[in-house]
Motif scaffolding. Structure first.
Motif, PDB file in Angstrom:
ATOM      1  N   LYS A 107      14.024  93.116  35.304  1.00 18.81           N
ATOM      2  CA  LYS A 107      14.324  92.950  37.047  1.00 18.81           C
ATOM      3  C   LYS A 107      15.550  93.789  37.331  1.00 18.81           C
ATOM      4  O   LYS A 107      15.662  93.940  38.628  1.00 18.81           O
ATOM      5  N   GLY A 108      16.426  93.804  36.543  1.00 19.60           N
ATOM      6  CA  GLY A 108      17.793  94.546  36.649  1.00 19.60           C
ATOM      7  C   GLY A 108      18.648  93.759  37.777  1.00 19.60           C
ATOM      8  O   GLY A 108      19.212  94.097  38.832  1.00 19.60           O
ATOM      9  N   VAL A 109      18.519  92.352  37.504  1.00 17.87           N
ATOM     10  CA  VAL A 109      19.274  91.395  38.551  1.00 17.87           C
ATOM     11  C   VAL A 109      19.726  90.261  37.732  1.00 17.87           C
ATOM     12  O   VAL A 109      19.264  90.057  36.446  1.00 17.87           O
ATOM     13  N   TYR A 110      20.719  89.682  38.194  1.00 16.84           N
ATOM     14  CA  TYR A 110      21.135  88.307  37.769  1.00 16.84           C
ATOM     15  C   TYR A 110      20.522  87.081  38.140  1.00 16.84           C
ATOM     16  O   TYR A 110      20.161  87.164  39.280  1.00 16.84           O
ATOM     17  N   MET A 111      20.345  86.146  37.274  1.00 17.06           N
ATOM     18  CA  MET A 111      19.496  85.057  37.699  1.00 17.06           C
ATOM     19  C   MET A 111      20.061  84.021  37.080  1.00 17.06           C
ATOM     20  O   MET A 111      21.122  83.877  36.159  1.00 17.06           O
ATOM     21  N   ILE A 112      19.507  82.794  37.543  1.00 15.07           N
ATOM     22  CA  ILE A 112      20.110  81.473  36.943  1.00 15.07           C
ATOM     23  C   ILE A 112      18.876  80.526  36.946  1.00 15.07           C
ATOM     24  O   ILE A 112      18.226  80.107  37.822  1.00 15.07           O
ATOM     25  N   HIS A 113      18.409  80.214  35.553  1.00 20.70           N
ATOM     26  CA  HIS A 113      17.518  79.577  35.251  1.00 20.70           C
ATOM     27  C   HIS A 113      17.778  78.193  34.839  1.00 20.70           C
ATOM     28  O   HIS A 113      19.021  77.741  34.639  1.00 20.70           O
ATOM     29  N   GLY A 114      16.688  77.129  34.969  1.00 26.36           N
ATOM     30  CA  GLY A 114      16.964  75.869  34.355  1.00 26.36           C
ATOM     31  C   GLY A 114      17.695  75.058  35.305  1.00 26.36           C
ATOM     32  O   GLY A 114      18.760  74.558  34.632  1.00 26.36           O
ATOM     33  N   VAL A 115      17.695  75.032  36.590  1.00 24.09           N
ATOM     34  CA  VAL A 115      18.402  74.185  37.509  1.00 24.09           C
ATOM     35  C   VAL A 115      17.626  73.194  38.296  1.00 24.09           C
ATOM     36  O   VAL A 115      16.387  73.243  38.442  1.00 24.09           O
ATOM     37  N   ASN A 135      16.766  69.624  46.376  1.00 25.87           N
ATOM     38  CA  ASN A 135      15.374  68.948  46.370  1.00 25.87           C
ATOM     39  C   ASN A 135      15.362  68.394  44.953  1.00 25.87           C
ATOM     40  O   ASN A 135      14.459  69.280  43.899  1.00 25.87           O
ATOM     41  N   GLU A 136      15.584  67.167  44.874  1.00 27.77           N
ATOM     42  CA  GLU A 136      15.438  66.547  43.372  1.00 27.77           C
ATOM     43  C   GLU A 136      14.116  66.057  43.169  1.00 27.77           C
ATOM     44  O   GLU A 136      13.846  65.553  42.192  1.00 27.77           O
ATOM     45  N   TYR A 137      13.203  66.571  43.923  1.00 19.51           N
ATOM     46  CA  TYR A 137      11.733  66.412  43.556  1.00 19.51           C
ATOM     47  C   TYR A 137      11.141  67.704  42.986  1.00 19.51           C
ATOM     48  O   TYR A 137       9.901  67.788  42.882  1.00 19.51           O
ATOM     49  N   GLU A 138      12.022  68.652  42.456  1.00 17.82           N
ATOM     50  CA  GLU A 138      11.714  69.712  41.603  1.00 17.82           C
ATOM     51  C   GLU A 138      12.819  69.494  40.603  1.00 17.82           C
ATOM     52  O   GLU A 138      14.106  69.952  40.960  1.00 17.82           O
ATOM     53  N   ASN A 139      12.470  69.549  39.284  1.00 17.88           N
ATOM     54  CA  ASN A 139      13.586  69.665  37.986  1.00 17.88           C
ATOM     55  C   ASN A 139      13.236  70.899  37.257  1.00 17.88           C
ATOM     56  O   ASN A 139      12.192  71.472  37.047  1.00 17.88           O
ATOM     57  N   ASN A 140      14.342  71.403  36.499  1.00 18.37           N
ATOM     58  CA  ASN A 140      14.169  72.474  35.870  1.00 18.37           C
ATOM     59  C   ASN A 140      13.424  73.789  36.352  1.00 18.37           C
ATOM     60  O   ASN A 140      12.557  74.027  35.838  1.00 18.37           O
TER      61      ASN A 140
END
Length: 753
Positions: free
Chosen positions: A473-481, A485-490
Motif C-alpha cells: 500500500k505504500g504507507v506506514y502502519m501499526i499492527h497488533g494494538v 476501546n478495550e472491547y477490541e484487542n489485537n
C-alpha cells in the motif's frame, strides 16, 4: 443507577445504614489528604459485609506475575497498592456488650461527609433495654499536617440508667488485601511499645524477590479523654489502650485519638523515622481539637476558593461536581512529585492503585487550571524521572526508544495482561500530548526545552521502530494494538494510535528546532533519523471511509454488525457484567471514546462537519462502560451544540460514582475520571479553548440550570466566568490585564479597580 445518598450541595449524607450497600457507602465516604487516606469503614468491628482499607501514598508491593502461558516481555511483577497497618481501629463496649452496628439496635443514624472541610461524621443512638446512648464520631486526615489522622468520639447517655463505656483503641498490623493479592498479608512488625494511654508500632513490608524497596511505616497514637486509662495491650502484631468510665444520666464521654503516620519514603533509617514520628506527635499534642479542625477548614477553604464550581437550578449537578473535586484534591494536590494519581486513589485496591495514562490525558488539564503551576510541573517531572523505566519497557518488547507503562509505581511496566502490556501503546502518545498541553496552556517552554524534549525524542524513537512499511500500500502502519476501546484487542491500524504516533513525530521535530545546539548534540538525533521520522509523518496510514466521511476506528471495524446500543436489552447492560469476553470482542460496541478521543485532543483542528459525522457515527455504538468515556462525549456534544446529549453525558460523568452508573463503585471511586465533570463544564458548556496563546470561551447554559460559575488560573491570572440567562460575565480577579475571546469577540480584562 443506584442513589444511596441524599442530594445536598456540600455534603454526602444519608440517614440510613444501608447494610446491603455498605461497601458502596464506604467508597463514597472515603477521605484522604494526598499523603494517605481511607475508605469510610467504621472504626469498630462490623460483623456483616464490609471492606476496611487504609492506604499510604507511594507504599506498594510487587506481586509475582502468574500466567498460564508465559510470553517473552511480560513484566516480572504486578505492582499493587497494599492495605496499610490499621491505625483507625477503636472498639466500644456498653455495659460489657460489644458495639456492632451489624447487630446492635440503633436509631437516628446519620453518615455525613462535609466536603467543605473533609470531615466525616457518623451519628447514631444505641437503643437496648432501658438504655439510650448517643454517639457522634468525627474523623479526618489533615491537609494542614499531612501525617496526622484524628478521630473524635462524643458519647452521651440519654437515658436515666448509668452506663459503663469502654473503648479499646488499637494499631493493628494483622491486615490483608482483599482485591489485590487475594487475602495476602504484607506487614512484619519491627518494633513497638505501649504505655497506659499511648503507643507506637513500626512495621515493614515483607521481602520481595524483585529488588524493589521494602517500605517501613511508623504510627504513633495518643489520646485525650475524660475516661480512665485502664490498661495496655501488646501482642505480636497489635498494640492497644483501654479506657473506661461510667456515664450517669445525661453525662458525656469525650474521646479523641490522634495518630501520626510516617514512612521510610521520608526517612533514611528506623532511628530517624522514630525520632521524626515522635517530634510530629509532640507537636500535634500541643493543639486543641478545635485548633486542628480550624486548620483543616482553613486549608480546604483555600482550595475551594480557586476550584469551586457553583451551579444553581440543579442540586444533583452541584453535588456531583463538588464531590468529584473534593475526592480529586483528597487524592492529589501536587505537593510530592514522587506521587501520582491512582485510578482508585485511597478508596480501594482495584487496578493496583498505580499510575495510568489517565493522569496525562484527563487530570493534567484540570490541575493546570485549578492549582499552582508547580503541581502540573510535578506531574511532568514524574514521567521524566521514570524515563529509564520506559527505556526498559521498550527493550522488553525488542524495540528502540521509550515505552511508557500502562500501569506503574516506578516506571517499570506493572501490568500483566498481554492486550494491555504489549498492545495498548497509545499511552505513549498521551505522555507526549501532556507536554504539548502544558506548554500550550502555560506558554512556558522551559520544561519542554530542558527535559520534555528528552521524553519526546525517546517516544518518537519508539514509534519509528514500532511502525512498519507496507510495500503493497505504500504507507506506514501499526499492527497488533489495542486502542482506547478495550472491547477490541489485537487490531490493526487503530486510527487514534496511528494519528498520535504521527503527531508525536511531528511535534518532536518542531520541538527539536527550539532547543539549544548542545541539547540536540546530547540527544544525537541524526539527519537521517529526522528524515525517516518525516517520511513516517508524510506516509502514515490513517484509516478513513470517504463515503461515510469518518475516520475508521481500525481496519476491520466497519465489517462488524453495526447495531446501536439501543438494540441491547436493558437487562444485559452493562455488557461487561453479562456477556462473555468473546462476545464483547466480536461486537461493535465501544467501551469509551476512541476515534473521538483523538478528535477531543485536537478539537479545534477538525472542521465541524468532520466532528459531527464522527460523533453521530460512534456515540450510538458506545456503551460508556469506562469511567473515562462520558466526559469526552460531553465536550464534543457541547462543541456541536448537541445540548441535551452534552447534559446527559455531564450527568453521567459527574455522578458516575454517586449514582453507581456502572455498578462497580463498591470497590472504590473512579478518581482519575472525576476530572471529567469539570472538563465537561469548562471545556464543554463554557467552551474554553487555548489557541495560539489566547484564551477563549463560547458558553451556553443548560436548560435545567439557572447559572453556573467557575474560576481558572491562566498564565498567572485568576479568571472568573459566570454564565446565566442574561449572558456571560468574565472577571479578572488577579494578575495583569489580558485580552480573551468571548463568543468569538475580543474582550479586554483589566481586573478590579
Amino acid at each position: 443507577m443506584l442513589r444511596t445518598f441524599e442530594i445536598d450541595p456540600w455534603k454526602i449524607v444519608t440517614h440510613k445504614l444501608d447494610k446491603e450497600n455498605k461497601r458502596l457507602q464506604e467508597s463514597m465516604t472515603s477521605i484522604g489528604n494526598g499523603y494517605m487516606g481511607m475508605r469510610g469503614m467504621f472504626e469498630e468491628d462490623y460483623s456483616a459485609d464490609t471492606h476496611s482499607g487504609i492506604y499510604i501514598g507511594g507504599v506498594w508491593y510487587p506481586d509475582k506475575t502468574v500466567v498460564g502461558w508465559w510470553k517473552n516481555g511480560y513484566p516480572k511483577y504486578f505492582g499493587k497498592v497494599i492495605n496499610a497497618v490499621n491505625f483507625d481501629k477503636i472498639n466500644v463496649w456498653l455495659n460489657d456488650e460489644k458495639l456492632d452496628l451489624a447487630t446492635t439496635p440503633i436509631e437516628d443514624f446519620e453518615l455525613s461527609l462535609d466536603m467543605q472541610s473533609g470531615i466525616l461524621t457518623r451519628k447514631f443512638t444505641v437503643v437496648k433495654h432501658d438504655r439510650r446512648v448517643r454517639f457522634t464520631i468525627q474523623r479526618f486526615v489533615s491537609i494542614a499536617q499531612k501525617q496526622l489522622f484524628d478521630v473524635n468520639y462524643q458519647i452521651e447517655n440519654l437515658g436515666e440508667t448509668p452506663v459503663t463505656v469502654k473503648l479499646v483503641s488499637e494499631i493493628n498490623a494483622d491486615v490483608f488485601n482483599e482485591d489485590s493479592n487475594y487475602d495476602e498479608k504484607f506487614w512484619n512488625v519491627k518494633t513497638k511499645a505501649v504505655t497506659a494511654d499511648s503507643g507506637y508500632l513500626i512495621a515493614e513490608t515483607k521481602p520481595n524477590n524483585f529488588g524493589t524497596p521494602q517500605f517501613t511505616v511508623g504510627m504513633q497514637m495518643t489520646h485525650k479523654t475524660n475516661l480512665k486509662a485502664l490498661s495496655s495491650i501488646e501482642e505480636d502484631k497489635r498494640i492497644g489502650n483501654q479506657f473506661q468510665g461510667t456515664l450517669a444520666a445525661k453525662d458525656q464521654a469525650q474521646f479523641e485519638k490522634r495518630v501520626i503516620v510516617v514512612t521510610s519514603r521520608d526517612y533514611d533509617d528506623d532511628a530517624t523515622l522514630k525520632a521524626g514520628m515522635t517530634v510530629l506527635s509532640d507537636q500535634v499534642t500541643q493543639a486543641t481539637h478545635e485548633q486542628l479542625v480550624a486548620a483543616q477548614q482553613a486549608e480546604w477553604a483555600k482550595r475551594w476558593h480557586k476550584a469551586d464550581v457553583q451551579i444553581t437550578g440543579d442540586a444533583a449537578a452541584q453535588q456531583g461536581i463538588r464531590f468529584n473535586l473534593f475526592q480529586l484534591f483528597s487524592t492529589f494536590y501536587g505537593e510530592d512529585k514522587r506521587l501520582n494519581i491512582g485510578p482508585k486513589g485511597f478508596t480501594g485496591e482495584k487496578y493496583g492503585g498505580a499510575t495510568y495514562w489517565d493522569t496525562e490525558g484527563f487530570a493534567l488539564p484540570l490541575y493546570l487550571s485549578l492549582a499552582d503551576k508547580k503541581v502540573s510541573e510535578n506531574l511532568l517531572e514524574y514521567r521524566y524521572n521514570q524515563l529509564p523505566g520506559a527505556f526498559h519497557n521498550a527493550r522488553e518488547q525488542g524495540l528502540k526508544g521509550a515505552l511508557y507503562p500502562m500501569v506503574t509505581f516506578n516506571g517499570i511496566e506493572n501490568h500483566n495482561e498481554w492486550e494491555i502490556t504489549f498492545e495498548e501503546i497509545h499511552r505513549n502518545g498521551t505522555i507526549a500530548y501532556a507536554i504539548y498541553n502544558y506548554t500550550r496552556y502555560t506558554g512556558d517552554e522551559t520544561y519542554l526545552k530542558a527535559k520534555g524534549i528528552d521524553v519526546l525524542t525517546a517516544i518518537s524513537r519508539f514509534w519509528a521502530d514500532r511502525v512498519h512499511w507496507s510495500e503493497r500500500k505504500g504507507v506506514y502502519m501499526i499492527h497488533g494494538v489495542t486502542g482506547p476501546n478495550e472491547y477490541e484487542n489485537n487490531v490493526n491500524n487503530n486510527w487514534y494510535t496511528n494519528m498520535l504516533a504521527q503527531w508525536t513525530l511531528k511535534y518532536t521535530l518542531a520541538s527539536l528546532a527550539k532547543v539549544t545546539e548542545r541539547k540536540r548534540d546530547e540527544l544525537a538525533v541524526t539527519a537521517d533519523e529526522k528524515a525517516h521520522w518525516q517520511d513516517i509523518i508524510d506516509k502514515m496510514y490513517l484509516p478513513e471511509d470517504k463515503e461515510l466521511g469518518i475516520f475508521v476506528q481500525n481496519d476491520c471495524f466497519l465489517d462488524k454488525d453495526l447495531q446501536p446500543v439501543t438494540k441491547i436489552p436493558q437487562d444485559q447492560l452493562p455488557i461487561n457484567q453479562h456477556w462473555s469476553w468473546d462476545k464483547i470482542l466480536r461486537s461493535p460496541y465501544i467501551k469509551q471514546a476512541d476515534v473521538l478521543q483523538g478528535i477531543w485532543y485536537f478539537i479545534d483542528r477538525f472542521p465541524e462537519s468532520v466532528k459531527k459525522r464522527n460523533f453521530d457515527f460512534y456515540e450510538p455504538l458506545t456503551v460508556h462502560e469506562s469511567s473515562l468515556s462520558a466526559c469526552v462525549h460531553a465536550i464534543l456534544a457541547a462543541d456541536l451544540r448537541y445540548e441535551d446529549k452534552a447534559v446527559e453525558m455531564y450527568e453521567r460523568t459527574a455522578r458516575l460514582d454517586l449514582d453507581n452508573y456502572n455498578n462497580d463503585t463498591v470497590d472504590g471511586l473512579h478518581i482519575t475520571s472525576m476530572t471529567g465533570s469539570w472538563l465537561a463544564i469548562v471545556q464543554g458548556f463554557a467552551g474554553m479553548r487555548v489557541q495560539d496563546g489566547r484564551l477563549s470561551f463560547k458558553p451556553f447554559l443548560p436548560k435545567k440550570w439557572t447559572s453556573y460559575r467557575f474560576r481558572v488560573n491562566f498564565r498567572e491570572r485568576l479568571i472568573e466566568v459566570q454564565v446565566n440567562a442574561q449572558g456571560t460575565q468574565v472577571k479578572l480577579l488577579k494578575g495583569e490585564p489580558l485580552t480573551i475571546d468571548l463568543d468569538e469577540q475580543p474582550l479586554a480584562l483589566k481586573g478590579a479597580d
